[in-house]
Every structure is written in C-alpha cells, then in structure tokens.
Motif scaffolding. Structure first.
Motif, PDB file in Angstrom:
ATOM      1  N   PHE A  63       0.841  -1.211   0.000  1.00  0.00           N
ATOM      2  CA  PHE A  63       0.000   0.000   0.000  1.00  0.00           C
ATOM      3  C   PHE A  63       0.870   1.254   0.000  1.00  0.00           C
ATOM      4  N   SER A  64       0.247   2.376  -0.360  1.00  0.00           N
ATOM      5  CA  SER A  64       0.975   3.639  -0.428  1.00  0.00           C
ATOM      6  C   SER A  64       0.831   4.391   0.881  1.00  0.00           C
ATOM      7  N   ALA A  65       1.887   5.093   1.251  1.00  0.00           N
ATOM      8  CA  ALA A  65       1.829   5.849   2.502  1.00  0.00           C
ATOM      9  C   ALA A  65       2.769   7.035   2.408  1.00  0.00           C
ATOM     10  N   ASP A  66       2.633   7.961   3.356  1.00  0.00           N
ATOM     11  CA  ASP A  66       3.613   9.038   3.473  1.00  0.00           C
ATOM     12  C   ASP A  66       4.464   8.748   4.688  1.00  0.00           C
ATOM     13  N   PHE A  67       5.746   8.708   4.475  1.00  0.00           N
ATOM     14  CA  PHE A  67       6.679   8.443   5.561  1.00  0.00           C
ATOM     15  C   PHE A  67       7.044   9.780   6.187  1.00  0.00           C
ATOM     16  N   ILE A  68       6.859   9.877   7.469  1.00  0.00           N
ATOM     17  CA  ILE A  68       7.052  11.171   8.132  1.00  0.00           C
ATOM     18  C   ILE A  68       8.076  11.033   9.249  1.00  0.00           C
ATOM     19  N   SER A  69       8.991  11.973   9.257  1.00  0.00           N
ATOM     20  CA  SER A  69       9.947  12.008  10.359  1.00  0.00           C
ATOM     21  C   SER A  69      10.412  13.443  10.476  1.00  0.00           C
ATOM     22  N   GLY A  70      10.344  13.978  11.695  1.00  0.00           N
ATOM     23  CA  GLY A  70      10.686  15.384  11.883  1.00  0.00           C
ATOM     24  C   GLY A  70       9.724  16.253  11.087  1.00  0.00           C
ATOM     25  N   ARG A  71      10.267  17.219  10.362  1.00  0.00           N
ATOM     26  CA  ARG A  71       9.400  18.153   9.649  1.00  0.00           C
ATOM     27  C   ARG A  71       9.080  17.698   8.239  1.00  0.00           C
ATOM     28  N   TYR A  72       9.692  16.553   7.833  1.00  0.00           N
ATOM     29  CA  TYR A  72       9.562  16.158   6.431  1.00  0.00           C
ATOM     30  C   TYR A  72       8.660  14.961   6.249  1.00  0.00           C
ATOM     31  N   GLU A  73       8.119  14.865   5.018  1.00  0.00           N
ATOM     32  CA  GLU A  73       7.433  13.630   4.654  1.00  0.00           C
ATOM     33  C   GLU A  73       7.798  13.256   3.220  1.00  0.00           C
ATOM     34  N   PHE A  74       7.659  11.941   2.953  1.00  0.00           N
ATOM     35  CA  PHE A  74       8.088  11.427   1.652  1.00  0.00           C
ATOM     36  C   PHE A  74       7.173  10.258   1.264  1.00  0.00           C
ATOM     37  N   PRO A  75       6.635  10.286   0.019  1.00  0.00           N
ATOM     38  CA  PRO A  75       5.730   9.191  -0.358  1.00  0.00           C
ATOM     39  C   PRO A  75       6.503   7.883  -0.566  1.00  0.00           C
ATOM     40  N   VAL A  76       6.011   6.808   0.029  1.00  0.00           N
ATOM     41  CA  VAL A  76       6.703   5.518  -0.108  1.00  0.00           C
ATOM     42  C   VAL A  76       5.703   4.414  -0.457  1.00  0.00           C
ATOM     43  N   ARG A  77       6.277   3.300  -0.863  1.00  0.00           N
ATOM     44  CA  ARG A  77       5.489   2.085  -1.069  1.00  0.00           C
ATOM     45  C   ARG A  77       5.787   1.187   0.130  1.00  0.00           C
ATOM     46  N   VAL A  78       4.747   0.831   0.837  1.00  0.00           N
ATOM     47  CA  VAL A  78       4.958  -0.023   2.013  1.00  0.00           C
ATOM     48  C   VAL A  78       4.688  -1.464   1.612  1.00  0.00           C
ATOM     49  N   ARG A  79       5.625  -2.326   1.963  1.00  0.00           N
ATOM     50  CA  ARG A  79       5.410  -3.752   1.730  1.00  0.00           C
ATOM     51  C   ARG A  79       5.236  -4.419   3.080  1.00  0.00           C
ATOM     52  N   ALA A  80       4.000  -4.842   3.323  1.00  0.00           N
ATOM     53  CA  ALA A  80       3.748  -5.560   4.568  1.00  0.00           C
ATOM     54  C   ALA A  80       4.003  -7.032   4.285  1.00  0.00           C
ATOM     55  N   PHE A  96      17.906  10.610   3.527  1.00  0.00           N
ATOM     56  CA  PHE A  96      17.007  11.735   3.300  1.00  0.00           C
ATOM     57  C   PHE A  96      16.480  12.300   4.613  1.00  0.00           C
ATOM     58  N   PHE A  97      16.075  11.382   5.530  1.00  0.00           N
ATOM     59  CA  PHE A  97      15.526  11.844   6.809  1.00  0.00           C
ATOM     60  C   PHE A  97      16.585  11.949   7.898  1.00  0.00           C
ATOM     61  N   ASP A  98      17.805  11.560   7.537  1.00  0.00           N
ATOM     62  CA  ASP A  98      18.878  11.496   8.519  1.00  0.00           C
ATOM     63  C   ASP A  98      18.457  10.621   9.706  1.00  0.00           C
ATOM     64  N   LEU A  99      17.937   9.439   9.351  1.00  0.00           N
ATOM     65  CA  LEU A  99      17.396   8.522  10.364  1.00  0.00           C
ATOM     66  C   LEU A  99      18.388   7.422  10.676  1.00  0.00           C
ATOM     67  N   ASP A 100      18.367   6.952  11.911  1.00  0.00           N
ATOM     68  CA  ASP A 100      19.208   5.834  12.294  1.00  0.00           C
ATOM     69  C   ASP A 100      18.348   4.737  12.905  1.00  0.00           C
ATOM     70  N   VAL A 101      18.931   3.565  13.045  1.00  0.00           N
ATOM     71  CA  VAL A 101      18.220   2.477  13.704  1.00  0.00           C
ATOM     72  C   VAL A 101      17.828   2.922  15.108  1.00  0.00           C
ATOM     73  N   GLY A 102      16.577   2.592  15.470  1.00  0.00           N
ATOM     74  CA  GLY A 102      16.111   2.958  16.798  1.00  0.00           C
ATOM     75  C   GLY A 102      15.400   4.291  16.843  1.00  0.00           C
ATOM     76  N   PHE A 139       9.531   7.061  13.778  1.00  0.00           N
ATOM     77  CA  PHE A 139       8.905   7.464  12.513  1.00  0.00           C
ATOM     78  C   PHE A 139       7.389   7.380  12.626  1.00  0.00           C
ATOM     79  N   VAL A 140       6.714   7.990  11.652  1.00  0.00           N
ATOM     80  CA  VAL A 140       5.260   7.840  11.513  1.00  0.00           C
ATOM     81  C   VAL A 140       4.966   7.581  10.047  1.00  0.00           C
ATOM     82  N   MET A 141       4.028   6.646   9.753  1.00  0.00           N
ATOM     83  CA  MET A 141       3.562   6.485   8.371  1.00  0.00           C
ATOM     84  C   MET A 141       2.075   6.752   8.334  1.00  0.00           C
TER      85      MET A 141
END
Ligand SMILES: Nc1ncnc2c1ncn2[C@@H]1O[C@H](COP(=O)(O)OP(=O)(O)O)[C@@H](O)[C@H]1O
Ligand SMILES: [Mg+2]
Lengths: 414, 228
Positions: free
Chosen positions: A106-123, A161-167, A170-172
């Motif tokens: 399914f499609s979602a917006d990946f959000i972290s901090g002030r940014y969001e980015f459209p992604v494809r989520v594979r469950a 892109f989000f400058d994210l690390d393990v741990g 995030f919000v989708m």
C-alpha cells in the motif's frame, strides 16, 4: 586459389592502407563487442535486481489490482485477496518451484521530523519473505523484521534523506480501507542497501501481522503472491501454465518480464541503439573500403589493363578486388575481436562502475555500482562475419568499375 | 600459311571535328612463324595496328581474321577469351605483377588459361624461365630485377602458354642498347625454337635489324613492306 594468394599479397603489400581502413572496422567491432556486453551485463543485473528485490519470477494478483496499480499513484489496497489452498498447491506444483510469500502493498507518506516522503509499504511475513527475496541479506544496520512488532526496515537512501538511524522514531500516514487516515508508528529496526536503487529510496518493509488490522483488512489478505523459481528461464512458461490452471479466476499470474515491461522495452531500445551505432560505424567502414578499392584500382590501372590484355576475365578481376576488400574486412574483424576480447577480459574481471556514467536509477533502471560484462562468443562471431560481409559488399561497385577498365590503357600509359 | 589477315582496316578515334584517322584502309597478311617489325614515326599508327591484331580493340571498318576467326567483330568477352589462349603480350613497361615472383608472374599466364595440373604448370614455367635464362632468379620479385631481366620475365610470361602469336609494342624502348639486344635475341631464339609468330613495333634501327620482315607505317598506311 591463386586469386586468393594474389589478393592476400596485395592486402599485405598495402599494409599501411589496410591498417588505416581496417582501423575503422576495428573500432566498429570493438565498440559493438563492448556495448553488447555492457547491454547484456546491465540488463542481466537489472533483471536480477528486479527478481531479487522487487518482483520475483512470478507475481500473482487480482487482474484489477494490476490494471489499477498501473493507472494510479496510490496502490489499490481494496483489490486484495485471500490465497486459497487450491492456488497454493497449484503454485507448489510449478516446475522449478522454490518458495512463495504473500505481501500486502500500500501507499503511505513516511514522516519524520518536519519532512514527509511518499513511499510504497510492503507488509510482509518475514519468514517466507526471506525465502523469496534477498533484502534481509543486505541489512547494513540493525536487523530485518522479526515477529510482529511495529518496527520498519527502510532503505539507506530514505534513511539519508531523513537522517534517520536504527532505533529512531517514525510515523507512516495512509488511507485505510474505510477511507479514513490512519498511521503506523514505531522505530526503525533496520536499514538496507540493496543493489536495486529504487528499493533503497522508496520501499518500506513492515510486518504484515502488524499492518493488516491497521489498514482494516483480513489477517490473511494479500495484494500479491510472490513466487520464486529455480531459474529465470522458467518464469514465462510457468506463469503461462499457472494462468491456464487459474481459468476463469479473477486472479492473474505474470512473469517478472511483464512486471518489468519498462526494462524489457529498455533492453530492446538498448539493442536497437547498439545496432544503430554499429550500422553507423559500418557505413563509415564501407566508405573506407570503397575508397581503398578505388585508390587501389587507380594505382594499379596498368596492372589491371595488363591482366585484361592477357585475357583474364572481368569476373576474375571483380573477384580479385572483392577478395582484397574481404581481406581488409578479415584484418579489421580479427583485430577488432582481439581488442574486444581484451576489453571484455578487463570488463569481466574488474567490472565497470556504472555510477561514473550517470545515476541510472533516475531513468528507472535498477542498477548501481559495478557491473561485470559477460563473455558472449556469439557476438564475436556475429560481428566478425558482418564486418567481412559488409566489406565485400561495399567493394562490389568499385570492383566492377575496376574490372571494366580498358586494357589498352596498360599499353599506352607510361 | 597465313595466320592473320587484315582487309581494308580503318580505325578512327573520336567524333566530329576531333576525329583522328589512325589507320586508313590497311591490308596485311601475317604468316605463321614470322618475325616481323612494324616501324614508323611516332603517331603513325603502330600501337593502333597492334591493338587490332591482338584483339584488344575493334576496327571502325574492315575485317581482322585470325585463323578463320573474325576477331575484329567479336564482343569484348570473346576477345578476352581469344587473347587468353592465342596471344601473348610483351609491354614496353614490362607490367609485371609487383607482388608476385618471376616464377609466379609466368605461372599467372598459365593459370588464367584454366590449367590446374600443377606438375604440368611447374615444368612449363621452369622450362620457359630456363629458355630466357632466368632460372637462377625465378624467386625474385620484379623490384629485385633489372629492366632487361624484367623484360625477359615478360617474354617468358607471353610464351609460356605457347600462343600462336606474340605481340610486343616497343619492347625495348625502356632499355639500353646492350639489354635491348639481349631481349630481342631471346625473342628471336624463341621464334626459332618454338616457331611462334612475333610482331613487334620499334623505333630502334638496331632492333629492326633482327626482323625478317619490315612493315613501315606512315599516317595510318603501310608505305613499305619488305622481306629479307
Ligand atoms: N585513344 C585514342 N584516342 C584518340 N586518338 C588516339 C587514341 N590512340 C591513338 N590516337 C591517335 O591515333 C594516331 C595513332 O596513334 P598510335 O597508334 O598510338 O601511334 P604510334 O603507336 O605509332 O605512336 C595518333 O595520331 C594518336 O594521337
Ligand atoms: Mg605507340
């Protein structure tokens, strides 16, 4: 036979000119061999990346899922299905069957901090997913999914892109089956860097058990059933076989080639381009051959006249000049193959960094890093034969012109 | 017995105002075994005459008959076939094939007649090179031979197929008098030993001396025809 010997000696006698003219052919041959190998190597890697990380040998989904997902930006989560036992046993009976896994996409917006980015989520179901796909082997930080926790695995470019690390958190955000916004939140459990650049940026993996209730679909629902076979070559035939057993079912099976139709047409374009370039080089080579034959006929006017005075037939003179042109073709073809072989040797052993050309993922080709060119002896043989034939054909007209020269000139010209 | 007959032969080059009448009503009969020279000032028509005799060209009018065959009215393929089997040529500037050895140049003339028997070819070629005194040099390329040696290879090449007629247009024009003498003597010896008919053109009085028949040509006409 003696015509052949005479032709060979003339080609050798004018070795400077032979080398100059044939160097165009050498270039054409070496270029073709390199491009061909580059093409095959690149397409091979691209398809392998598609199979290993995106769409395996066979993908089964509802017909309307395929049509809608191609049309719209949002993946049609409504077009899901629950795999029946009948289907599962049919799939297991396929020739070369290795593994299968269901995924809910399914499609979602990946959000972290002030940014969001459209992604494809594979469950996904991690156990079976890892039998079909290779993603878990390319974990660069953290671990791949386990159990049914809320964590996600993201690609390294998304992480950058989000400058994210393990741990980190995030919000989708996505639209659930009822049409209202919903979210999945949690920590990043792992980061992957696959050779498939798209996966590294736009795909997020999450446990299906965790995602299904949040989207509002049945526990067993999937959008696609992904099947891995032993061998790529089996994909088309087995997907067709499966289509036959599916009959009037709303489900459809297709091979990775149909799924990656962009790559398939790119492959055709690539070959077309290679052959177009080849044709261009050969045209220049043919002009070189024509000028070589014309020059040689002018220089050897007296010699031709003498041979004709002695009663040598025009067809023999025609053949002599065609053989000489063929000889230049053989020299060019052989040298070109030799140089091509050296290039392929390096290409095959050390590989070639595709990133120095351009970012191929931007045009949708799933390649990055080094690719290795395969040896394709058919290509050597093909181009050698083509070069010799083109040389001979190019020589026909000027050779005819040479053969029709007046023998009296041999006596008069001093 | 006559080998070749020319009757009322005219040859005109060009058209309209630019017409050149190179030969005007030439009648000539050549018998088997002759050693004949055609001489005359430059532009008198010697080369034109030899070209017609050698089936390299066709007369504008008149007939050229070689042993009952009308070679003057053949098409170019028939003329080529005729030359291949019946006429040997010796050129002023030798015209050997530079990439072939002396042996191979002589062999070439035999090979184009379609002979495939390699033993026969070998014996005929070595025999002929022996006749012209070049056995020792037969593996040399033309650029490793002197002018006189080259012309002797050319004589061997013209004779190796045992043609009925050998034509030589100013064969000694490029040679000094000593070598000229050598070459013309080789030709004369071949004429005697093989009974081959020779017709050669020349300017050189010394070379003319060897001929048994002298045909003088002036302005496209035979002005004198003497046998000795
Ligand atoms: N191909 C030709 N075209 C026009 N005129 C020619 C050609 N060949 C020869 N002639 C002319 O015909 C005449 C006879 O020439 P040629 O037979 O070569 O004389 P020779 O060999 O005695 O010097 C000359 O006037 C010459 O200019
Ligand atoms: Mg002349």
């Amino acid at each position: 036979m003696f015509l052949l010997r005479l032709a060979a000696r003339n080609v050798f006698r004018r070795r400077g000119r032979t080398l100059i003219i044939s160097s165009i052919l050498v270039l054409a041959v070496a270029m073709f061999i390199l491009f061909e190998s580059l093409m095959v190597g690149m397409m091979d890697v691209s398809f392998r990346n598609v199979i290993d990380f995106e769409i395996p040998h066979i993908e089964i989904a509802r017909k309307d899922y395929f049509t809608e997902s191609e049309k719209s930006h949002t993946l049609p989560i409504g077009k899901r299905f629950i795999p029946e036992d009948r289907l599962i046993s049919d799939v297991q009976k396929l020739k070369g069957y290795q593994a299968m896994t269901g995924i809910l996409e399914f499609s979602a917006d990946f959000i972290s901090g002030r940014y969001e980015f459209p992604v494809r989520v594979r469950a996904v179901d991690p156990d079976t997913f890892n039998d079909v796909f290779m993603n878990s082997q390319y974990i660069v930080a953290g671990t791949f999914l386990d159990g049914n926790g809320p964590g996600v695995v993201i690609g390294s470019r998304l992480a950058e892109f989000f400058d994210l690390d393990v741990g980190e958190y995030f919000v989708m955000r996505f639209t659930d089956i009822g049409g209202s916004f919903n979210t999945i939140e949690g920590e990043v459990t792992g980061i992957v860097t696959t050779p498939h650049p798209d996966i590294n940026l736009t795909t997020v993996f999450v446990n299906r058990e965790h995602a299904a209730p949040r989207i509002g679909v049945e526990d067993l629902a999937v959008t696609q059933l992904m099947v891995r076979l032993e061998d790529r070559e089996l994909a088309s035939s087995q997907s067709n076989a499966l289509m036959d057993t599916l009959g009037g079912n709303p489900l459809q099976a297709r091979s990775y080639r149909e799924g990656a139709d962009f790559l398939v047409s790119l492959e055709q374009w690539g070959y077309l381009e290679t052959y177009f370039l080849l044709a261009l080089f050969l045209l220049v080579g043919a002009i070189g051959i024509i000028s070589a034959v014309v020059l040689s006929a002018i220089e050897r006017e007296k010699e031709i006249g003498m041979m004709k005075a002695m009663g040598m037939g025009e067809s023999s003179i025609l053949r002599l000049f065609m053989l000489e042109a063929g000889g230049i073709g053989v020299v060019g073809g052989a040298l070109g193959c030799l140089i091509g072989a050296v290039i392929i040797f390096f290409f095959n052993t050390y590989g070639f960094d595709m990133d120095i050309f351009m970012d191929f993922s931007e045009i949708g080709v799933p390649v990055s890093g080094r690719i290795y060119g395969p040896w394709n002896f058919d290509a050597f043989l093909l181009i050698f034969v083509i070069v010799v034939i083109v040389s001979i054909i190019a020589s026909i007209l000027p050779a005819l012109w040479a053969a029709r020269k007046n023998p009296i000139d041999a006596i008069e010209k001093r | 017995m006559s080998l070749l007959t020319l009757e009322h032969v005219d040859k005109t080059y060009g058209q309209g105002d630019l017409q050149v009448h190179a030969l005007n009503g030439v009648d000539l009969t050549i018998s088997k075994g002759e050693f004949t020279t055609v001489f005359g000032p430059s532009g008198s028509g010697k080369t034109t005459l030899l070209n017609l005799i050698g089936a390299l060209d066709r007369p504008t009018s008149g007939s050229v008959v070689f042993l009952d065959k009308p070679i003057g009215s053949m098409n170019r393929h028939e003329q080529a076939a005729h030359r291949r089997f019946h006429v040997g040529f010796i050129f002023q500037s030798y015209n050997l094939i530079p990439v072939l050895t002396a042996y191979e140049n002589v062999e070439f003339a035999l090979k184009i007649t379609g002979i495939r028997d390699s033993k026969k070819i070998h014996s005929q070629v070595t025999d002929m090179l022996d006749h012209v005194g070049l056995s020792e040099l037969m593996h040399r390329r033309p650029n490793q031979l002197s002018g006189g040696q080259k012309q002797r290879v050319a004589v061997a090449r013209a004779l190796v197929k045992h043609p009925k007629l050998v034509l030589a247009d100013e064969p000694t024009a490029n040679l000094d008098s000593k070598t000229s003498k050598e070459v013309i003597e080789v030709m004369l010896r071949m004429n005697r030993e093989l009974h081959t008919t020779f017709i050669f053109s020349t300017h050189d009085p010394m070379v003319m001396e060897y001929a048994r028949r002298m045909v003088e040509i002036r302005d496209g006409n035979i002005s004198q025809d003497t046998e000795r």
